[in-house]
Structures are given as C-alpha cells and as structure tokens.
Scaffold this active site. Structure first.
Site, PDB file in Angstrom:
ATOM      1  N   GLU A 211       3.151  -8.678   7.007  1.00  0.00           N
ATOM      2  CA  GLU A 211       1.861  -9.239   6.603  1.00  0.00           C
ATOM      3  C   GLU A 211       1.901 -10.124   5.365  1.00  0.00           C
ATOM      4  O   GLU A 211       1.169  -9.875   4.403  1.00  0.00           O
ATOM      5  CB  GLU A 211       0.851  -8.116   6.366  1.00  0.00           C
ATOM      6  CG  GLU A 211       0.470  -7.361   7.610  1.00  0.00           C
ATOM      7  CD  GLU A 211      -0.679  -6.386   7.371  1.00  0.00           C
ATOM      8  OE1 GLU A 211      -1.212  -6.342   6.247  1.00  0.00           O
ATOM      9  OE2 GLU A 211      -1.036  -5.682   8.322  1.00  0.00           O
TER      10      GLU A 211
ATOM     11  N   GLU B  77       0.899  -1.815  14.183  1.00  0.00           N
ATOM     12  CA  GLU B  77       0.124  -0.850  13.383  1.00  0.00           C
ATOM     13  C   GLU B  77      -1.256  -0.723  14.006  1.00  0.00           C
ATOM     14  O   GLU B  77      -1.849  -1.730  14.411  1.00  0.00           O
ATOM     15  CB  GLU B  77      -0.074  -1.312  11.925  1.00  0.00           C
ATOM     16  CG  GLU B  77       1.152  -1.207  11.061  1.00  0.00           C
ATOM     17  CD  GLU B  77       0.920  -1.644   9.606  1.00  0.00           C
ATOM     18  OE1 GLU B  77      -0.235  -1.574   9.117  1.00  0.00           O
ATOM     19  OE2 GLU B  77       1.905  -2.060   8.975  1.00  0.00           O
TER      20      GLU B  77
ATOM     21  N   TYR C  89      -6.832  -3.164  12.454  1.00  0.00           N
ATOM     22  CA  TYR C  89      -7.563  -1.919  12.179  1.00  0.00           C
ATOM     23  C   TYR C  89      -9.014  -2.094  12.581  1.00  0.00           C
ATOM     24  O   TYR C  89      -9.910  -1.996  11.748  1.00  0.00           O
ATOM     25  CB  TYR C  89      -7.413  -1.545  10.697  1.00  0.00           C
ATOM     26  CG  TYR C  89      -6.002  -1.102  10.366  1.00  0.00           C
ATOM     27  CD1 TYR C  89      -5.637   0.231  10.493  1.00  0.00           C
ATOM     28  CD2 TYR C  89      -5.032  -2.021   9.980  1.00  0.00           C
ATOM     29  CE1 TYR C  89      -4.334   0.637  10.232  1.00  0.00           C
ATOM     30  CE2 TYR C  89      -3.734  -1.628   9.714  1.00  0.00           C
ATOM     31  CZ  TYR C  89      -3.390  -0.285   9.843  1.00  0.00           C
ATOM     32  OH  TYR C  89      -2.106   0.119   9.594  1.00  0.00           O
TER      33      TYR C  89
ATOM     34  N   ASP D 196       0.809  -1.208   0.000  1.00  0.00           N
ATOM     35  CA  ASP D 196       0.000   0.000   0.000  1.00  0.00           C
ATOM     36  C   ASP D 196       0.852   1.271   0.000  1.00  0.00           C
ATOM     37  O   ASP D 196       0.722   2.111   0.879  1.00  0.00           O
ATOM     38  CB  ASP D 196      -0.915  -0.065   1.245  1.00  0.00           C
ATOM     39  CG  ASP D 196      -1.836   1.123   1.381  1.00  0.00           C
ATOM     40  OD1 ASP D 196      -2.298   1.638   0.346  1.00  0.00           O
ATOM     41  OD2 ASP D 196      -2.077   1.555   2.522  1.00  0.00           O
TER      42      ASP D 196
HETATM   43  C1  GCB Z   1      -1.502  -2.453   6.701  1.00  0.00           C
HETATM   44  C2  GCB Z   1      -0.204  -2.401   5.981  1.00  0.00           C
HETATM   45  C3  GCB Z   1       0.184  -0.984   5.579  1.00  0.00           C
HETATM   46  C4  GCB Z   1      -1.048  -0.256   5.048  1.00  0.00           C
HETATM   47  C5  GCB Z   1      -2.069  -0.170   6.153  1.00  0.00           C
HETATM   48  C6  GCB Z   1      -3.350   0.519   5.681  1.00  0.00           C
HETATM   49  O1  GCB Z   1      -1.809  -3.423   7.366  1.00  0.00           O
HETATM   50  O2  GCB Z   1       0.834  -3.020   6.687  1.00  0.00           O
HETATM   51  O3  GCB Z   1       1.176  -1.057   4.607  1.00  0.00           O
HETATM   52  O4  GCB Z   1      -0.747   1.012   4.547  1.00  0.00           O
HETATM   53  O5  GCB Z   1      -2.404  -1.469   6.574  1.00  0.00           O
HETATM   54  O6  GCB Z   1      -3.497   1.711   5.858  1.00  0.00           O
HETATM   55  O7  GCB Z   1      -4.180  -0.165   5.098  1.00  0.00           O
END
Ligand code: GCB
Length: 655
Positions: free
Chosen positions: A452, A541, A505, A208
C-alpha cells in the site's frame, strides 16, 4: 514419456539463464548449518543492555562504550536475545525508546578456532531492528541498515589478536526511521515550549504495527574452512515423473576447487549426483513439493549435499553444506496460479511477527503453535506482511507445505520524499538481500515488493516499475506482486505485476456498519481490476476488528458477531469469483497484534481471528469450516491453455 530433444535443450538453456540471474547477487547468505566441516555456536540467552538516554543519543559513541565492558560505562540491565527490548521492563521510556541501545555479550571461543588458521569464523546476526553497528573486542567488524534481514562479518583475525579466545561482542542498534529507510518514518521535534518540554520529539510512522526494536533473531558464530561453499542457487522443474534440479555453486577462498553434488531422498538414498559448480540433476520417480492439503505427502524435501575439496600450498580443505530442496514449478496465467501445473488457491492468512513480552523476537513455542493453528484452520499459505520473516519460519513452511508470499519491508511509503533515488536504491538493495536469502525456499512462490504505497504520487510509476523489474531480473522463476489499497483508478504498480493483490475493508473504513454494501462493492472492484489488467487477483487483506468476548446481536462494529458477518459477506463474492480469476483470500489478520497508541486502536489492532494469545474468536470457526468444505465451483477447474499474464516474462512459465 521423454521430452523431445529440442525441448530438453531449450529447457536446459532456460534453466541456466535463470541461474545466471543469480550473478546479479554479490555473495551468498546461506543459512548456517552444522556439518562435518562447519560448527555453529548460538549466542541466544542473556545479554547486557544499556539504552543511551542522552539528549542526542550519542553518548555511547562519544565515550566509545564498545571499547570496554558495558557495565563499566554506567548502569546496565539483563536483556534476552532474541527479543524486542520494548516490553521486557516496567519502564515506559524503554518501551517507547527511540535511538541507540547497546547490547553486549562476553564469551570464550574454542581454542582451535584461534589456533587453526585454516578456519573462518563468522559472526552472524539473524536480524536487528533497524540500524546496527557491531564490534568484536572493540574492533568495528560490520554495520547494517535494515531490520529484517541477516548480516554477518568474518571475525577470525580479530579473535586471533587475543590468544586466550576471550571475546566481547558489542552491538549498538538504533530504531530511528527516516524518510529513506524501509519502512519509512520521520522524527518530529515539537518546539512549542508552552506545550512540550525541551527536547520533546515523536517518531511518525506510516504503518500499523508497533515499531518493535532490538536483536530479533539469533546471533551466532559459525565456522567454515578457508576455502568454502559461499552460495548455492537451485531452480527446479519436472517433466512427467522426472524432476530436474539445476544448481549453481559459488566458491570462495580457492582459485580451483573440486565439487561433488549429491541429491538424497528422505530415506537417505542418493537419487542423483553431479560434479562441478553447475549442472542439472535428474531425479527419476520424483516426489514433487506439494502445498499442504493438496497432496497426501506435502512439503517433500530432498537434501542436496555439496562437497568441496581444495588445496593451497599449506593445506587441503574440505567443506560440506547440505541444502533442503523441494522440486516444484510456479506459473501464472491470466486467471490462475499454478503450482506443479495444478491451480492453487491461496486459503491464507496475513501474519505479523508479534507476541506478548517478546515483541518481534523469534520464539520457537510461538512458531510451532502458529503452525498448529494454521493447520487447524485449514490454511495453506500466508503473506509475510509487512517484512521478511525469520528464516526458521520459512524452513517450517518448506517442511509443512505452507505456501509463502514473501514481502519486503516496504510498507507505508507515503511521503513524496520517499520516492527519490536514495530510497529507490535502498529498495533495490533490500530486494537483493531478500532474494539472496530466500531464493531456495520451495515454499516461497511470489515476491511482494511493497504494501500500500501512495501510488497516486507521480514518481510512483517509475519507482515501482524499476523495483519490480529489478526483482524479476534477480529471480525470473517467481512472479512478482505489489499490494495495493483499494483504489484501482490511481494504482501505478498494477501494469507491471504478475498478480494483482488488493486490500480493502468494505463496511469498516468505508461505510462503517453497513455490511450490506460489501458484495456489491467487492464485485465492482474485482471486475474493474480484471477487465483492465487481465491478471489473476488475490484478496490480500480483508477483515474487521473484534474485541474478544464482546458480543452484540444484531451485530455492531468491534463485536465478534460483526467480524463474522463481514467475513461471510466477503466469502459470498469469493465463491463466485473463484470460478473466474480470484486465486486467493488472505484474512487480515491471523492474530491480534500491537500497534502504536491511537484513537482507532484498543491496545493494538484487533482484526485477528485469534487473540494475541492465540485463542480463537468466533470468526476463526467460520474460516475453519469454510476451508473444510469442498468448493463446488472448483470441481470443473483445470489447467487452462492460456498464455502468461501481461507483464510476466516468458521465463516465469517454467513448464
Ligand atoms: C491495511 C494495512 C495493514 C493494517 C490494516 C488495518 O490496509 O495493510 O497493515 O493493519 O489495513 O487493520 O487497518
């Protein structure tokens, strides 16, 4: 208080065993530094540039563009180095270009480099993304695969063919990613002529961020004498107030050489010295290397001067190289991360090398601004998501006490074909390149082998077991991790790592809009991981997109209010789990960054707590305030007597 003799002997034996691990690495990659015996000539500035727009992108090779000045081959433009080329022009084809681009720079090198045959002249590229081929005066001097690590070639013989010292450097760089590159990608040709024009193709990527390309870090010449210090490895330890620096120096260009090694403190005083290619320097009243905000004098660095003298039938050689050395230890227990035997909590961020116009090009104003922002925020650490960052950035971390989780470029391994032997061997090689480059940075406390990957795929188990073991063999002094996406049930890397790093997330990709589920889901997740693996956990994250300046209350997704409330819910759980086994929290992301175009990205990823121009969003103040506040649950924390976590080799327990 002195250690008992037996313990001292064991410690010395262990340190030497660790240094021997360095033997797995073939050749050094010392950062080029000027000294009384070495010169550095930086080639940053304007280069000549031409993209090969031919349908198969091979016109440059077919017509041997490297054999003559690039401007004689066709239209060229100015291109700054270092910088990504993508955002420099007004041409969308250059921004989204895939294939070979050609860079060229002409210069005259100092006459004595040509005349004095006892000088080695090395051309070094800090990084170029992704595949590079390099010529000097039309002669191929090296090629390199991989976009984030340095490579070099000795070019003295080529230069000496032209006594005027005129030198034309041509570098062809190709950003095409395949299933076997790191990161992986895949070119897809669209053959339906009712929908796509002839030759239409796209590059699919499984990560991403924008696949910026070009020469991203400085290109330079440096010189050494023909007999020279090729590599230095240091491993540090301490006992009470005595620091121990075990070193090993490898020499090239001489069968025998005398070596004098001196450790100098910040005041310029010699604090220890030794002779020979390996040894242990003992430093009385040691100043340890401490992370930012854990000590009044963080990031203390000694200078280790290595002085070589050698001779052959024609001449004598003197070489001097000075390496910054921070004395510290790193250990992991089942619940803690210890730096110098004190629990360390990663109050950190994830970053990207990314900014307006220059893309991933190294940029000093940006680097210094980012360090000022890290300090403003009260951050003590970051992860080099998702690739190795510039050496210059790690040097800043060493000096400022910013702790680093050093990540390989293995992001987005999602296709089963990327788990085969070709990919595995390349991954092992990249880990070697990474450890070779970064092993002496005190700021680097852990290696991250991947982010990941599709770890539910059957070959993932063997693949990651092998990569993690290899990394630990290369460097037994640092823990190794692997960053998992949320789904603990399918994870294959966890049994082998020393620290569990998890990304999730909640209320964003899962249950969008429902911040009320965060605390429950996060608690469940942590308990599952810790019960099963008994290892410390880093929230590597978490976050939410916020379009700067967009406000709605009660909060809705993409507003600054929503980003704040997501963080606040995560923080409630962090504060509970920190007293148990949570050892860090790394926000995603430090700043907004560019991605490929897609329906989920509004001109890039907006999960930054700073904008791409480094202005704070509301969430930045939440983090700043959080980090300024003492954490009550921590006051009782002390070093536990627990043993190493599962999977951590005993050699990781330094002290
Ligand atoms: C993740 C990735 C990261 C992305 C992020 C997102 O899990 O490791 O590279 O930018 O989520 O914002 O979706």
């Amino acid at each position: 208080m002195c250690l008992p003799v037996r313990q001292q002997v064991l410690r010395a034996l262990w340190l030497f065993a660790v240094l021997d691990a360095g033997l797995l690495l073939d050749g050094g990659m010392l950062y080029p530094r000027e000294s009384s015996s070495r010169e550095v000539k930086e080639l940053s500035g304007l280069w000549v540039f031409r993209a090969d727009r031919s349908p198969n992108r091979k016109q440059g090779f077919d017509e041997a563009w490297y054999k003559r000045p690039l401007e004689e081959t066709g239209p060229v433009i100015d291109m700054p180095v270092p910088a990504s080329y993508n955002d420099i022009t007004q041409d969308p084809e250059i921004r989204d270009f895939i294939g070979w681009v050609w860079y060229e720079r002409e210069l005259v090198v100092p006459t004595r480099w040509i005349q004095d045959e006892s000088i080695r002249v090395v051309l070094r590229v800090g990084s170029a993304h992704y595949n590079s081929v390099v010529w000097v005066n039309g002669v191929n001097v090296t090629q390199h695969e991989g976009g984030h690590l340095p490579f070099e070639a000795e070019v003295g013989d080529v230069l000496r063919k032209d006594p005027t010292g005129s030198c034309r450097i041509t570098i062809a760089v190709n950003n095409t990613l395949t299933l076997y590159t790191l990161p992986p990608g895949n070119i897809q040709y669209m053959n339906d002529r009712t929908r796509y024009p002839d030759g239409f193709f796209v590059q699919s990527i499984y990560f991403d961020f924008f696949n910026y390309a070009g020469i991203h870090r400085p290109v330079l010449f440096y010189t050494t004498p023909k007999a020279y210090v090729d590599d230095i490895t240091v491993v540090t330890d301490f006992s009470d107030n005595t620091g121990l620096v075990s070193y090993k120096v490898s020499v090239k260009g001489a069968v025998t050489a005398a070596l004098k090694v001196t450790l100098i403190d910040k005041q310029g005083h010699c604090v220890a010295s030794s002779n020979g290619p390996f040894g242990v320097l003992k430093v009385q009243d040691v100043n340890l290397w401490w992370p930012y905000l854990t000590h009044e004098n963080p990031g203390y660095l000694y200078s280790m001067e290595v002085r070589l003298s050698a001779a052959d039938e024609r001449t004598t050689y003197e070489d001097v190289y000075t390496l910054p050395v921070g004395i510290r230890t790193v250990n992991v227990t089942s619940t803690q991360f210890l730096i110098n035997n004190k629990p360390f909590y990663f109050h950190g961020v994830n970053k990207h090398e990314d900014s307006d116009i220059r893309g991933k090009g190294l940029d000093w104003p940006l680097i210094v601004k980012d360090f000022n922002l890290l300090k403003w925020l009260g951050a003590n650490s970051f992860r080099t998501s998702h690739y190795p960052y510039a050496e210059e950035i790690l040097q800043m971390c060493d000096r400022h006490g910013i702790v680093v989780i050093d990540e390989s470029p293995a992001v987005g391994i999602k296709d089963i074909r990327s788990f085969g032997n070709v990919s595995l061997n390349h991954h092992l090689f990249v880990m070697e390149e990474l450890v070779r480059r970064d092993k002496n940075h005190p700021s680097v406390v852990m290696w991250s082998v991947a982010n990941e990957p599709a770890s539910e795929m059957p070959p993932a188990d063997y693949y990651f077991k092998t990569v993690i073991k290899h990394t630990r063999d290369l460097d037994p002094t640092r823990p190794v991790t692997f960053v998992s996406s949320s789904n603990f049930a399918r994870d294959k890397g966890a049994p082998y790592v020393d620290v569990i790093c998890i990304n999730n997330y909640f209320s964003w990709y899962h249950d969008p809009g429902h911040v009320e589920v965060i605390t429950l889901q996060l608690n469940t997740e942590y308990d599952n991981w810790h019960e099963k693996y008994k290892k410390p956990i880093i929230q590597s994250e978490y976050g939410a997109d916020a379009v700067p300046g967009v406000h709605v209350d009660p909060p809705v997704m993409f507003t600054e209010e929503y980003q704040k409330v997501v963080l606040q819910n995560y923080h409630k759980v962090f504060d509970q789990k920190r007293a148990q086994y949570l050892i860090g929290e790394l926000i995603w992301n430090f700043a907004d960054f560019m991605t490929t175009q897609g329906v989920t990205r509004v001109v890039g990823n907006k999960k930054g707590i700073f904008t791409r121009q480094r202005q704070p969003k509301a969430a930045a103040f939440i983090l700043k305030e959080r980090r300024a506040r003492p954490v009550p649950s921590l006051t009782s924390t002390s070093v536990t007597a627990e043993g190493p976590s599962l999977g951590l080799t005993s050699t990781c327990m330094q002290s």
